[in-house]
Design an enzyme around this catalytic site. Structure first.
Site, PDB file in Angstrom:
ATOM      1  N   LEU A   1      -8.495   2.978 -13.591  1.00  0.00           N
ATOM      2  CA  LEU A   1      -8.336   2.968 -12.096  1.00  0.00           C
ATOM      3  C   LEU A   1      -7.083   2.637 -11.795  1.00  0.00           C
ATOM      4  O   LEU A   1      -6.414   2.908 -10.594  1.00  0.00           O
ATOM      5  CB  LEU A   1      -9.319   2.226 -11.313  1.00  0.00           C
ATOM      6  CG  LEU A   1     -10.618   3.025 -10.852  1.00  0.00           C
ATOM      7  CD1 LEU A   1     -11.419   3.415 -12.012  1.00  0.00           C
ATOM      8  CD2 LEU A   1     -11.637   1.908 -10.038  1.00  0.00           C
TER       9      LEU A   1
ATOM     10  N   LYS B   1     -13.754  -4.039   3.360  1.00  0.00           N
ATOM     11  CA  LYS B   1     -14.794  -2.901   3.427  1.00  0.00           C
ATOM     12  C   LYS B   1     -16.204  -3.403   3.435  1.00  0.00           C
ATOM     13  O   LYS B   1     -16.731  -2.638   4.409  1.00  0.00           O
ATOM     14  CB  LYS B   1     -14.568  -2.303   2.208  1.00  0.00           C
ATOM     15  CG  LYS B   1     -13.038  -1.739   1.561  1.00  0.00           C
ATOM     16  CD  LYS B   1     -13.296  -1.055   0.326  1.00  0.00           C
ATOM     17  CE  LYS B   1     -12.040  -0.391  -0.088  1.00  0.00           C
ATOM     18  NZ  LYS B   1     -12.009   0.341  -1.447  1.00  0.00           N
TER      19      LYS B   1
ATOM     20  N   SER C   1       0.885  -1.084   0.089  1.00  0.00           N
ATOM     21  CA  SER C   1      -0.010  -0.005  -0.076  1.00  0.00           C
ATOM     22  C   SER C   1       0.806   1.332   0.223  1.00  0.00           C
ATOM     23  O   SER C   1       1.688   1.217   0.723  1.00  0.00           O
ATOM     24  CB  SER C   1      -0.856   0.131   1.204  1.00  0.00           C
ATOM     25  OG  SER C   1      -1.635   1.144   1.188  1.00  0.00           O
TER      26      SER C   1
ATOM     27  N   ALA D   1     -16.853  -5.758 -13.250  1.00  0.00           N
ATOM     28  CA  ALA D   1     -18.058  -5.762 -12.407  1.00  0.00           C
ATOM     29  C   ALA D   1     -17.689  -6.230 -10.999  1.00  0.00           C
ATOM     30  O   ALA D   1     -18.476  -6.796 -10.197  1.00  0.00           O
ATOM     31  CB  ALA D   1     -19.073  -6.591 -13.021  1.00  0.00           C
TER      32      ALA D   1
ATOM     33  N   ARG E   1     -16.861 -10.339 -18.569  1.00  0.00           N
ATOM     34  CA  ARG E   1     -16.811 -11.387 -19.278  1.00  0.00           C
ATOM     35  C   ARG E   1     -17.945 -12.429 -18.653  1.00  0.00           C
ATOM     36  O   ARG E   1     -18.481 -13.207 -19.609  1.00  0.00           O
ATOM     37  CB  ARG E   1     -15.594 -12.105 -18.931  1.00  0.00           C
ATOM     38  CG  ARG E   1     -14.272 -11.399 -19.812  1.00  0.00           C
ATOM     39  CD  ARG E   1     -13.162 -12.268 -19.930  1.00  0.00           C
ATOM     40  NE  ARG E   1     -12.105 -11.996 -20.707  1.00  0.00           N
ATOM     41  CZ  ARG E   1     -11.225 -11.004 -20.332  1.00  0.00           C
ATOM     42  NH1 ARG E   1     -10.957 -10.593 -19.076  1.00  0.00           N
ATOM     43  NH2 ARG E   1     -10.051 -10.510 -21.113  1.00  0.00           N
TER      44      ARG E   1
END
Length: 284
Positions: free
Chosen positions: A228, A73, A22, A134, A158
């Site tokens: 992204l 999350k 990170s 997705a 896909r």
């Protein structure tokens, strides 16, 4: 970077599995040093399934808060005492503040994404968006695009069933699932006002690459392309988009802005997002 520690220094961190790669400690400690705030930001690996245990530890150890990345999350969301609108929209938190024994959950991912789009002069209101992927990042991006007034978002994956499951989270019918084959991407690209890649295709350290970028040739002139991914700084998708004359940007600005907004929550300090973003981009 030199970090000054005192007996009153407040602790922050990022948790994830994995998380040692990170950039959040570098980003946050740079901001904290620049702002002269008595905090330190650490990196804390927390194995999958142990987010609730970590939350108990963080409260006991006196942490002021922490950021969360995958896979924590969604797990943290129901553990919060209070959440903000975006956290409720995604049913996921990436920022947790601990104050007076209570835990407050926020999600700054969508806000960071929209702020990055503004830098690209690509505000989503009224636009038709070609969204690739997705997964968890795609869900946050897709729902935020609709919230910000996108006319339609085609979620291409896909596995179309996975795209359909994502679209089911949005009741207004502005999300539509689609395939990831070349013919479908070309057809939808011709209608697009904005392209957003939320897949890992082209990411540093992964094997996956786009097999065919010909759909970019079908885009109307001047359509922005946002990826992204920020490592590498220029993916094959962005390189080809720029060759075709399209405005293009990677995910570094989104990463920076979501961190700026998280730090505002942690410290109750207003931050000049544009100035801080410029500083951080130079550091990174």
């Amino acid at each position: 970077m030199k970090v000054e520690l005192t007996n009153t220094t407040k602790k922050l961190c990022v948790i994830g599995d994995p998380v040692l790669h990170s950039k959040s400690p570098l980003i946050h400690n740079t901001m904290l040093s620049t702002l002269g705030l008595d905090y330190v930001y650490l990196c804390q690996p927390v194995p999958r399934g142990q987010a609730a245990e970590w939350l108990r530890c963080a409260r006991f150890a006196g942490y002021a808060g922490f950021n969360a990345t995958m896979p924590h999350k969604e797990v943290l969301f129901p553990l919060m005492d209070e959440t903000d609108e975006d956290a409720r929209l995604y049913r996921a938190v990436n920022t947790v503040c601990i104050k007076d024994g209570r835990v407050y959950g926020y999600n700054t991912d969508g806000r960071g994404f929209i702020r990055a789009l503004e830098d690209l002069d690509a505000a989503p209101e009224g636009k038709t968006v070609l969204l690739l992927g997705a997964g968890g990042a795609a869900r946050a991006v897709a729902l935020k695009l609709v919230q910000q007034g996108a006319r339609a978002v085609f979620v291409c994956n896909r596995t179309v069933e996975k795209a359909a499951a994502l679209c089911a989270h949005e009741p207004l019918g502005r999300l539509a699932p689609a395939g990831f084959d070349s013919a479908t991407l070309c057809r939808l690209a011709a209608r697009a006002d904005l392209v957003v890649n939320c897949t890992s295709l082209g990411m540093e350290g992964t094997q996956g690459q786009f097999e065919d970028l010909s759909f970019l040739e079908k885009l109307p002139a001047g359509v922005p392309v946002f990826d992204l991914i920020y490592a590498p700084a220029e993916t094959a998708l962005l390189r080809r988009a720029r060759e075709l004359g399209h405005p293009a940007a990677n995910g570094l600005s989104m990463l920076v802005y979501q961190a700026v907004f998280a730090l505002e929550h942690f410290t109750d300090t207003a931050i000049d997002a544009a100035a801080m973003a410029q500083l951080l981009k130079n550091v990174l």
